[in-house]
Write a protein that holds these residues in place. Structure first.
Motif, mmCIF file in Angstrom:
data_model
loop_
_atom_site.group_PDB
_atom_site.id
_atom_site.type_symbol
_atom_site.label_atom_id
_atom_site.label_comp_id
_atom_site.label_asym_id
_atom_site.label_seq_id
_atom_site.Cartn_x
_atom_site.Cartn_y
_atom_site.Cartn_z
ATOM 1 N N GLU A 280 -18.254 -27.347 -27.765
ATOM 2 C CA GLU A 280 -17.510 -27.787 -26.573
ATOM 3 C C GLU A 280 -17.945 -29.185 -26.149
ATOM 4 O O GLU A 280 -17.118 -30.028 -25.803
ATOM 5 C CB GLU A 280 -17.720 -26.803 -25.413
ATOM 6 N N TRP B 9 -16.634 -31.912 -28.514
ATOM 7 C CA TRP B 9 -15.227 -32.241 -28.226
ATOM 8 C C TRP B 9 -15.096 -33.145 -27.011
ATOM 9 O O TRP B 9 -14.228 -34.018 -26.952
ATOM 10 C CB TRP B 9 -14.394 -30.964 -28.031
ATOM 11 N N LYS B 10 -15.972 -32.900 -26.037
ATOM 12 C CA LYS B 10 -15.908 -33.698 -24.818
ATOM 13 C C LYS B 10 -16.334 -35.147 -25.076
ATOM 14 O O LYS B 10 -15.793 -36.080 -24.487
ATOM 15 C CB LYS B 10 -16.804 -33.058 -23.761
ATOM 16 N N GLU B 11 -17.296 -35.332 -25.999
ATOM 17 C CA GLU B 11 -17.877 -36.658 -26.185
ATOM 18 C C GLU B 11 -17.174 -37.527 -27.226
ATOM 19 O O GLU B 11 -17.355 -38.743 -27.246
ATOM 20 C CB GLU B 11 -19.360 -36.524 -26.572
ATOM 21 N N ILE B 12 -16.413 -36.891 -28.107
ATOM 22 C CA ILE B 12 -15.732 -37.665 -29.142
ATOM 23 C C ILE B 12 -14.883 -38.771 -28.511
ATOM 24 O O ILE B 12 -14.154 -38.524 -27.560
ATOM 25 C CB ILE B 12 -14.821 -36.755 -29.995
ATOM 26 N N ASP B 13 -14.987 -39.981 -29.056
ATOM 27 C CA ASP B 13 -14.141 -41.092 -28.619
ATOM 28 C C ASP B 13 -14.386 -41.554 -27.196
ATOM 29 O O ASP B 13 -13.615 -42.356 -26.669
ATOM 30 C CB ASP B 13 -12.651 -40.726 -28.705
ATOM 31 N N ARG B 14 -15.400 -41.001 -26.548
ATOM 32 C CA ARG B 14 -15.595 -41.449 -25.165
ATOM 33 C C ARG B 14 -16.034 -42.906 -25.168
ATOM 34 O O ARG B 14 -16.868 -43.295 -25.957
ATOM 35 C CB ARG B 14 -16.643 -40.569 -24.474
#
Lengths: 155, 155, 155, 155, 155, 155
Positions: B147, B150-155
């Motif tokens: 989880e 997914w939240k941190e990808i591409d941030r």
């Protein structure tokens, strides 16, 4: 002329796999069809459970046969199942050399099928029908027959 | 010379699928065989439950490998399973370009494998082994790692 | 130009089977993908449960389509599933001639699809959607519709 | 206090089966969860492929544990899978007496687990981990180890 | 009076599992039956492929419902399938507390269902129907919706 | 004293389900065991493919029998399979009233088993063995026998 494969190790490039997807046939017919296909000379016939459209549990029927058997297989599939199409593609089979050994158990003889790769035994399988016959005749567990065959091989 | 596929998008027409039907092998051997086949360079190995003759639950073993691996795969199959024949046929594989991205979570870094179609990212998958390592190290549920990735990808 | 197969009996050698192994996709996405693939012109789409490495229950997605549909199918598979590779191989399909018969039941008409081999009827299947429509409209068991269709065919 | 079952033949009526249906979890997480459940003391954990609503391939997770383990199992299931509910029911287990025999092969010793019903041996199973260890150590097929164990038992 | 379970965490000991083995029903009827059972209030309905006598691939239908729904479920099973018997047994269900959160994506809102164990969130699942609706409306891959929901949760 | 269920509609609360997980038995033994269990009076016996630890494809054997048959079933399971434990739990079976009707086809008579719910016919199934016998005797497709039986019922 027999379509049985020979007993020596070889590559067979005259084999075909036929496939059919079935979602509107009762399971009890499929038990019957399998027997018919074997009797007509299929090398193998097997079913796989598949998930088809509209939440339908279905069956993928697959069979292996030599090129010259394709037409009779198709005919059985069309007449005995509910399919409107049969698909198929060629494949190659590498078959081991096969020799047969007789093994004595205390309940009687059992044939053991051996498979040879480059002339060396890599497979040994007691014949199921022999073991089953002895198990029923003497009313003992099937696995005891197998256990003793393993003990007596090569002794 | 490695048989690993390259990382750019490509069609590979040097792939083979091998298949074996098994009805006289215990399941515990099959767990072992899968590992051996992967170690020897199979691209994938997987089992399907099948219905075979004489009411036998069987297993269809399928494996994918490059042409030059066919012989070693056959040898393992013949030596480690109970089959007397191996069948196979060629197929083509369309593989995406693969790139690797590093994502930081509060528990440590996770590699994310990306798949590109015509140069555009269509797949992103956190590496399972990275996530598992962090989950065990910090004693937290595996899905919390995913989880956060997914939240941190591409941030 | 339609890719629908014609209604007369024929061999179609322009068919392709595509396959994908999936171990990192939730089942609920797969229900959705199946619909998309059918809408884009797949002749059939079906899933098989498979045993993959590291104790993972996975799914083998298989689909059949004509050669000219391969690219659109690949695109959907890459965009909507989690795979990094799609494999495929050609096959031949033998399709029966198809004709449609109208059968009257006490609840309304049902189309029966017939399959002909060498001009002779070998298959007859009441159309599911017709039967379902009547079952829901009249609030009676689906199987009663089928039973009556079987009774009325050819009368 | 251990929750391990004793080695003599007995009926255990303190066992529970827990079940969870899963349609929104990737297969790779399930491989991980199985390990966690075994580590926490489950007697057995296994997956069955199921067909769920909306054309979803799903997994039925089943596990067996003693009554006092139910809470820890529930906690793992809720934290590591995607389920919102866990169902369970009691069952009885009839367990055989277990004794262990050492068998010498040419590659080393293998433990054989025996199961006794009313004091008589009805099961004999070479320990997989012993056989695997020897197979890897001596680089020989796993089945050769088993074959020799069968030959040496009770000699 | 509704048979829907409440939203707070609880043990429900008024649940029944019904089971039917089917070997003489076409798969297309089973897709229909599943819908009827859900409409009549089943909590869950699912199919498992089974191996039955005489080489028949069969289906095990399982359904979960509350005690007061047993009679209506039996009636549907008897009228819509081909079974002559329905078996059942009680079980307990531990259900998490459920709360609903709204998450904004660039394509529109998605409801996320959360499951709470002892008041703490252990599950979070974007509602499939919401995601599917947005994917179709904007013609983008379903998984992109999910990915963004994961990114926006708790932000 | 027979353990056969009576022919009128009834609830039977003297039924037991036995279960065994198997990962170290060859499929060909399982075909044999199923026959033995039926011969000894099991009401039903069926296999489910399961995913077990260490990447093992396994089989879940399930059987239904009356309370007084439990001991003989256990004995067969322990002697003929490789399990060290058998688990079981009680369940209730709701059975329809059963009556038998004779239907004349052009190839000979077929018995149709009917199932009655509250005195009304809800099931009708041509007896498989009768249909199979006629199909083989007259060398015609099994499905043609069934089709004609459906046509002649109640005429």
């Amino acid at each position: 002329m027999s379509s049985h494969p020979p007993n020596y190790e070889h590559l067979d490039d005259q084999m075909i796999k036929l496939e059919v997807n079935l979602d509107n046939i009762p399971g009890e017919w499929l038990g019957y069809v399998m027997d018919l296909l074997f009797e007509a000379g299929a090398n193998d016939v097997f079913y796989t459970p598949i998930y088809m459209k509209k939440n339908r549990p279905g069956i993928l029927l697959q069979l292996l046969c030599s090129v010259e058997k394709v037409n009779i297989m198709k005919e059985i599939l069309f007449k005995e199942t509910t399919t409107l199409g049969v698909r198929y593609y060629p494949l190659t089979v590498h078959r081991l050399e096969r020799v047969f050994q007789k093994v004595e158990t205390e309940w009687g003889p059992v044939t053991v099928k051996e498979g040879l790769l480059d002339g060396k035994v890599v497979q040994r399988a007691p014949e199921y029908e022999d073991c089953k016959y002895l198990a029923q005749l003497h009313d003992i567990p099937l696995k005891k027959i197998y256990e003793q065959v393993w003990k007596e091989i090569d002794r």
